[in-house]
Design an enzyme around this catalytic site. Structure first.
Site, PDB file in Angstrom:
ATOM      1  N   LYS A 295       0.896  -1.121  -0.012  1.00 18.99           N
ATOM      2  CA  LYS A 295      -0.016   0.037   0.022  1.00 18.99           C
ATOM      3  C   LYS A 295       0.845   1.292  -0.118  1.00 18.99           C
ATOM      4  CE  LYS A 295      -0.698  -0.622   5.001  1.00 18.99           C
ATOM      5  NZ  LYS A 295      -1.267  -1.210   6.081  1.00 18.99           N
TER       6      LYS A 295
ATOM      7  N   ARG B 118     -11.105  -0.984  13.497  1.00 19.17           N
ATOM      8  CA  ARG B 118     -11.028   0.171  12.510  1.00 19.17           C
ATOM      9  C   ARG B 118     -11.717  -0.172  11.268  1.00 19.17           C
ATOM     10  NH1 ARG B 118      -4.741   0.753  10.334  1.00 19.17           N
ATOM     11  NH2 ARG B 118      -5.450  -1.413   9.445  1.00 19.17           N
TER      12      ARG B 118
ATOM     13  N   TYR C  85      14.902  30.457   9.556  1.00 20.82           N
ATOM     14  CA  TYR C  85      13.740  30.929   9.961  1.00 20.82           C
ATOM     15  C   TYR C  85      13.671  31.047  11.608  1.00 20.82           C
ATOM     16  CZ  TYR C  85      11.732  30.865   5.407  1.00 20.82           C
ATOM     17  OH  TYR C  85      11.451  31.099   3.976  1.00 20.82           O
TER      18      TYR C  85
ATOM     19  N   MET D  36      11.390  24.643   3.594  1.00 21.87           N
ATOM     20  CA  MET D  36      10.464  23.926   2.476  1.00 21.87           C
ATOM     21  C   MET D  36      11.480  23.193   1.633  1.00 21.87           C
ATOM     22  SD  MET D  36       7.856  25.285  -0.229  1.00 21.87           S
ATOM     23  CE  MET D  36       6.732  26.033   1.008  1.00 21.87           C
TER      24      MET D  36
HETATM   25  C1  LIG Z   1      -0.505  -2.265   6.710  1.00 23.44           C
HETATM   26  C2  LIG Z   1      -1.131  -3.599   6.878  1.00 23.44           C
HETATM   27  C3  LIG Z   1      -0.341  -4.861   6.921  1.00 23.44           C
HETATM   28  C4  LIG Z   1       1.209  -4.573   7.094  1.00 23.44           C
HETATM   29  O1  LIG Z   1       1.590  -4.068   8.096  1.00 23.44           O
HETATM   30  P1  LIG Z   1       3.090  -3.796   8.259  1.00 23.44           P
HETATM   31  O2  LIG Z   1       3.388  -3.543   9.744  1.00 23.44           O
HETATM   32  O3  LIG Z   1       3.620  -2.692   7.321  1.00 23.44           O
HETATM   33  O4  LIG Z   1       3.896  -5.172   7.952  1.00 23.44           O
HETATM   34  C5  LIG Z   1      -1.019  -5.942   6.932  1.00 23.44           C
HETATM   35  N1  LIG Z   1      -2.060  -5.810   6.967  1.00 23.44           N
HETATM   36  C6  LIG Z   1      -2.997  -5.004   6.997  1.00 23.44           C
HETATM   37  C7  LIG Z   1      -4.674  -4.902   7.002  1.00 23.44           C
HETATM   38  C8  LIG Z   1      -2.505  -3.621   7.024  1.00 23.44           C
HETATM   39  O5  LIG Z   1      -3.217  -2.381   7.018  1.00 23.44           O
END
Ligand SMILES: *Cc1c(COP(=O)(O)O)cnc(C)c1O
Length: 374
Positions: free
Chosen positions: A40, A139, A265, A313
């Site tokens: 992802k 979640r 800054y 930035m």
């Molecule tokens: C992000 C995620 C993972 C992977 O998690 P890591 O800690 O990066 O290995 C696996 N399963 C779900 C549902 C996730 O959201």
């Protein structure tokens, strides 16, 4: 189009390290368990288009992403024998597109199941989907009340083809946390109640850290993300993973400074004695956290050099007074993440985690991929 010469920073991704990490995780698994890859957020910022084929060549055949569009992009750079699962996309209205593009949607509630099942039943061959149970993360996934309802009314599952039954651990990076066993037991109990209705669905619970909890957590398929990219799966133990990322910023200028001058800054850094400051062409717009102002450090020619003044930035400033002038010069490269500066440490200094540092890596970097042949 940036080149190594014109870019302010160079991001090097070691695809061999990613593949080696995948193999090392797979080697830890209980017999019969398979290792997927969670890609992802564009493979945690490293570029799914390059990472996914390298993992496929290493033997990975199951991939997870969060969003529908990420799934489409991933499908486009993987051979047909790879599964692409989509964790967090709306199902309703998209059923046909999921199936047409050979994406496996994760059903996160009874509503999703209601949207998917008539479509699956009407297809000549039901396209695969996953079912996600919430065993404690709260979640996504079927909450306990929906699970109870499903167990009482298994006809809801009829005609639906399940690829995986999944759940996600909330505290896997804290091996002693009681939640880990609690989620394991809830998942096991739910799986045994649902098993008669789920066909050949594989069971999948563990992320990167979950793999290290032990073989009981492995089931049929694990879904690591972070550890593939070198993030430590157990924050308090030595990191068994190989670093996959190096980020080098280029020094634009060196200037002499002396008390009572200030840097940057807000004049937040006051110079105490004669020294030299290097200005590097990386800033918060590149994902280098502003919270590293007067708090982070980099490595220049083997010397640790502190960030002085505010990260702006497009620029950051380093105190390079302790580095020989031959090394601290315009054009020299400074490690912002590198062999002596793990991404986890950068995250900790910034008050966050390595995951956030990687997924925010900027678009202005000149990207170099090494390895990945097989
Ligand atoms: C992000 C995620 C993972 C992977 O998690 P890591 O800690 O990066 O290995 C696996 N399963 C779900 C549902 C996730 O959201």
């Amino acid at each position: 189009m940036t080149t190594a010469d014109t870019a302010g920073a160079i991001l090097t991704v070691d695809l061999d390290a990613v593949a080696a990490n995948w193999r090392a995780l797979k080697a830890r698994l209980a017999p019969g368990a398979a290792c997927a890859a969670n890609l992802k957020a564009d493979a945690y910022g490293l570029g799914a288009e390059r990472v996914a084929p390298a993992l496929h060549r290493a033997g990975c055949r199951a991939f997870f992403v969060s969003a529908f569009d990420e799934g489409i992009a991933l499908r486009g750079c993987l051979p047909a024998d790879a599964e692409v699962h989509v964790l967090a996309a709306p199902i309703a209205g998209n059923q046909r597109e999921f199936a047409a593009r050979e994406l496996i949607p994760v059903l996160n509630g009874l509503g999703d199941l209601e949207a998917w099942s008539p479509f699956a039943r009407s297809a000549r061959e039901a396209p695969p989907c996953d079912l996600h149970l919430d065993t404690g993360m709260r979640r996504l996934g079927l909450p306990p009340a929906e699970l109870a309802r499903l167990i009482a009314e298994p006809a809801r599952l009829k005609g639906v083809a399940f690829s995986c039954l999944i759940s996600h651990l909330a505290c896997a990076d804290e091996p002693r946390h009681p939640m880990n066993r609690d989620q394991l037991e809830k998942f096991r109990a739910a799986a045994s109640r649902l098993a008669p209705h789920l066909g050949a669905a594989r069971l999948s619970l563990a992320n990167s850290s979950g793999i290290f909890l032990g073989p009981e957590w492995h089931f049929d398929l694990v879904r690591p993300g972070a550890a593939l990219f070198g993030i430590a799966p157990l924050p308090d133990a030595p990191n068994p993973m190989r670093a996959a990322v190096r980020l080098q910023g280029k020094i634009l200028q060196i200037r002499d400074v002396d008390a009572p001058e200030t840097v940057g800054y807000g004049a937040t850094h006051r110079v105490a004695r004669p020294g030299r400051v290097a200005t590097v062409a990386v800033g918060y717009a590149d994902g280098y956290p502003r919270s590293l102002s007067n708090a982070g450090s980099c490595i220049l020619a083997g010397h640790r050099v502190p960030v002085v003044g505010r990260v702006s930035m497009d620029l950051l400033t380093l105190d390079v007074s302790g580095v020989p002038e031959a090394a601290a010069r315009p054009g020299a490269l400074v490690d912002l993440i590198g062999p002596e500066l793990p991404v986890d440490d950068v995250g900790a200094a910034a008050g966050t985690i390595g995951y956030e540092i990687l997924t925010r890596l900027g678009r202005r970097y000149h990207r170099v991929y090494i390895g990945g042949a097989d």
